[in-house]
Scaffold this motif. Structure first.
Motif, PDB file in Angstrom:
ATOM      1  N   ALA A 131       0.847  -1.188   0.000  1.00 52.23           N
ATOM      2  CA  ALA A 131       0.000   0.000   0.000  1.00 52.23           C
ATOM      3  C   ALA A 131       0.883   1.239   0.000  1.00 52.23           C
ATOM      4  CB  ALA A 131      -0.908  -0.007   1.222  1.00 52.23           C
ATOM      5  N   LYS A 132       0.423   2.267  -0.695  1.00 55.60           N
ATOM      6  CA  LYS A 132       1.217   3.486  -0.852  1.00 55.60           C
ATOM      7  C   LYS A 132       0.450   4.700  -0.307  1.00 55.60           C
ATOM      8  CE  LYS A 132       3.997   5.843  -4.394  1.00 55.60           C
ATOM      9  NZ  LYS A 132       5.199   5.791  -3.548  1.00 55.60           N
ATOM     10  N   ASN A 133       1.199   5.785  -0.078  1.00 56.45           N
ATOM     11  CA  ASN A 133       0.635   7.059   0.374  1.00 56.45           C
ATOM     12  C   ASN A 133       0.005   6.956   1.763  1.00 56.45           C
ATOM     13  OD1 ASN A 133       1.358   8.129  -2.161  1.00 56.45           O
ATOM     14  ND2 ASN A 133      -0.604   7.525  -3.045  1.00 56.45           N
ATOM     15  N   LEU A 134       0.690   6.250   2.651  1.00 52.40           N
ATOM     16  CA  LEU A 134       0.240   6.100   4.027  1.00 52.40           C
ATOM     17  C   LEU A 134       1.379   6.499   4.969  1.00 52.40           C
ATOM     18  CD1 LEU A 134      -1.474   2.605   3.649  1.00 52.40           C
ATOM     19  CD2 LEU A 134      -2.632   4.812   3.795  1.00 52.40           C
ATOM     20  N   ASP A 135       1.045   6.707   6.249  1.00 46.44           N
ATOM     21  CA  ASP A 135       2.093   7.067   7.204  1.00 46.44           C
ATOM     22  C   ASP A 135       2.645   5.840   7.921  1.00 46.44           C
ATOM     23  OD1 ASP A 135      -0.017   6.448   8.854  1.00 46.44           O
ATOM     24  OD2 ASP A 135       0.050   8.319  10.027  1.00 46.44           O
TER      25      ASP A 135
ATOM     26  N   ASP B  74      -6.281  -4.877  22.164  1.00 49.47           N
ATOM     27  CA  ASP B  74      -6.525  -3.515  21.686  1.00 49.47           C
ATOM     28  C   ASP B  74      -5.854  -3.244  20.348  1.00 49.47           C
ATOM     29  OD1 ASP B  74      -3.855  -3.408  22.402  1.00 49.47           O
ATOM     30  OD2 ASP B  74      -4.057  -1.681  23.745  1.00 49.47           O
ATOM     31  N   GLY B  75      -5.251  -4.291  19.735  1.00 55.16           N
ATOM     32  CA  GLY B  75      -4.625  -4.156  18.424  1.00 55.16           C
ATOM     33  C   GLY B  75      -3.144  -3.843  18.464  1.00 55.16           C
ATOM     34  N   TRP B  76      -2.589  -3.617  19.636  1.00 56.98           N
ATOM     35  CA  TRP B  76      -1.170  -3.309  19.767  1.00 56.98           C
ATOM     36  C   TRP B  76      -0.327  -4.526  19.396  1.00 56.98           C
ATOM     37  CZ3 TRP B  76       1.293   1.215  20.576  1.00 56.98           C
ATOM     38  CH2 TRP B  76       2.652   1.174  20.934  1.00 56.98           C
TER      39      TRP B  76
ATOM     40  N   ASN C  11       6.361   1.338  11.195  1.00 62.34           N
ATOM     41  CA  ASN C  11       5.352   2.061  11.976  1.00 62.34           C
ATOM     42  C   ASN C  11       4.078   1.225  12.132  1.00 62.34           C
ATOM     43  OD1 ASN C  11       4.372   4.211  13.481  1.00 62.34           O
ATOM     44  ND2 ASN C  11       3.596   5.336  11.708  1.00 62.34           N
ATOM     45  N   LEU C  12       4.249  -0.027  12.521  1.00 59.88           N
ATOM     46  CA  LEU C  12       3.132  -0.963  12.560  1.00 59.88           C
ATOM     47  C   LEU C  12       2.183  -0.731  13.737  1.00 59.88           C
ATOM     48  CD1 LEU C  12       4.903  -4.246  11.402  1.00 59.88           C
ATOM     49  CD2 LEU C  12       3.588  -2.602  10.042  1.00 59.88           C
ATOM     50  N   ASN C  13       2.578   0.114  14.673  1.00 59.30           N
ATOM     51  CA  ASN C  13       1.657   0.475  15.742  1.00 59.30           C
ATOM     52  C   ASN C  13       1.094   1.884  15.551  1.00 59.30           C
ATOM     53  OD1 ASN C  13       1.371  -1.825  17.377  1.00 59.30           O
ATOM     54  ND2 ASN C  13       3.379  -1.480  18.309  1.00 59.30           N
ATOM     55  N   SER C  14       1.025   2.320  14.314  1.00 60.88           N
ATOM     56  CA  SER C  14       0.357   3.586  14.023  1.00 60.88           C
ATOM     57  C   SER C  14      -1.093   3.480  14.494  1.00 60.88           C
ATOM     58  CB  SER C  14       0.380   3.886  12.522  1.00 60.88           C
ATOM     59  OG  SER C  14      -0.493   3.011  11.832  1.00 60.88           O
ATOM     60  N   PRO C  15      -1.706   4.572  14.881  1.00 60.33           N
ATOM     61  CA  PRO C  15      -3.101   4.511  15.362  1.00 60.33           C
ATOM     62  C   PRO C  15      -4.051   3.828  14.388  1.00 60.33           C
ATOM     63  CG  PRO C  15      -2.141   6.644  15.884  1.00 60.33           C
ATOM     64  CD  PRO C  15      -1.134   5.930  15.012  1.00 60.33           C
TER      65      PRO C  15
END
Length: 208
Positions: free
Chosen positions: A89-93, A134-136, A159-163
């Motif tokens: 996926a592109k254009n993500l943080d 909680d997804g963490w 950055n796999l724990n991004s919100p």
């Protein structure tokens, strides 16, 4: 995150290298072949982003591209290497874009950075991480001290724990929690276009 097993490289990559093309020339002059290569990568990855697990198959809202794990600006010799290309996926943080922003030359510096985290080719990734309710996402407790360090660096590098990713994983876990009465094959069928197959595997394993 899960391990990606690469198949035989598409012929178009070898042909592009033989013609002396750069990547942009390949994408522009042989766009149909590029799309075929991207589809091959998606097939290898179960239609999921190699770094994040996002669904990239039919109906996706994500922008999908072939990502160079080793940045092509630094590793020119790997531009057409199939082992270096992953659908993402592109254009993500988070994911491929975030990873690329962390890597810097010169080559010696980049080499050291890439050795500090795992690529999607790393064996055993599906068992290397733990997912909280909680997804963490965090390193698995069974890992050696060195592998725990690499696992944490991998989480940080993409950055796999991004919100946003944390929320998406939490929602998957909650959805699975509402399927306790279903058999495993029924769960997998119901979730087959949700992405995050490694998380589904993890949660199903907790039932055992």
């Amino acid at each position: 995150m899960k391990t990606i097993v690469k198949s035989e490289a598409p012929v178009c990559l070898r042909e592009a290298r033989a013609k002396g093309w750069d990547w942009n020339t390949f994408v522009g002059n042989a766009h149909k072949e590029y799309l075929t290569a991207r589809a091959r990568a998606l097939g290898e990855q179960g239609n999921e982003c190699a770094y994040t697990g996002l669904w990239l198959g039919e109906g996706t809202k994500q922008t999908v591209h072939l990502d160079h794990f080793h940045k092509k600006a630094i590793y020119a010799e790997e531009i057409f290497s199939w082992e270096n290309l992953f659908a993402a996926a592109k254009n993500l943080d988070y994911g491929s874009d975030y990873k690329d922003k962390q890597i810097h030359g010169p080559r010696m510096n980049a080499d050291a950075q890439y050795q500090s985290f795992w690529s999607p080719l790393q064996a055993g990734l599906v068992n290397a991480f733990w997912y909280r309710q909680d997804g963490w996402m965090e390193p698995g407790e069974h890992l050696s001290a060195e592998d725990r360090r690499l696992a944490q660096q991998t989480i940080d590098m993409y950055n796999l724990n991004s919100p946003d990713l944390k929320r998406k994983r939490r929602d998957i876990i909650r959805c699975l929690g509402n399927m306790q009465q279903l058999e495993e094959d029924e769960v997998r069928s119901a979730m087959e276009t949700m992405g995050f197959s490694f998380l589904i595997d993890f949660e199903l394993k907790q039932r055992e």
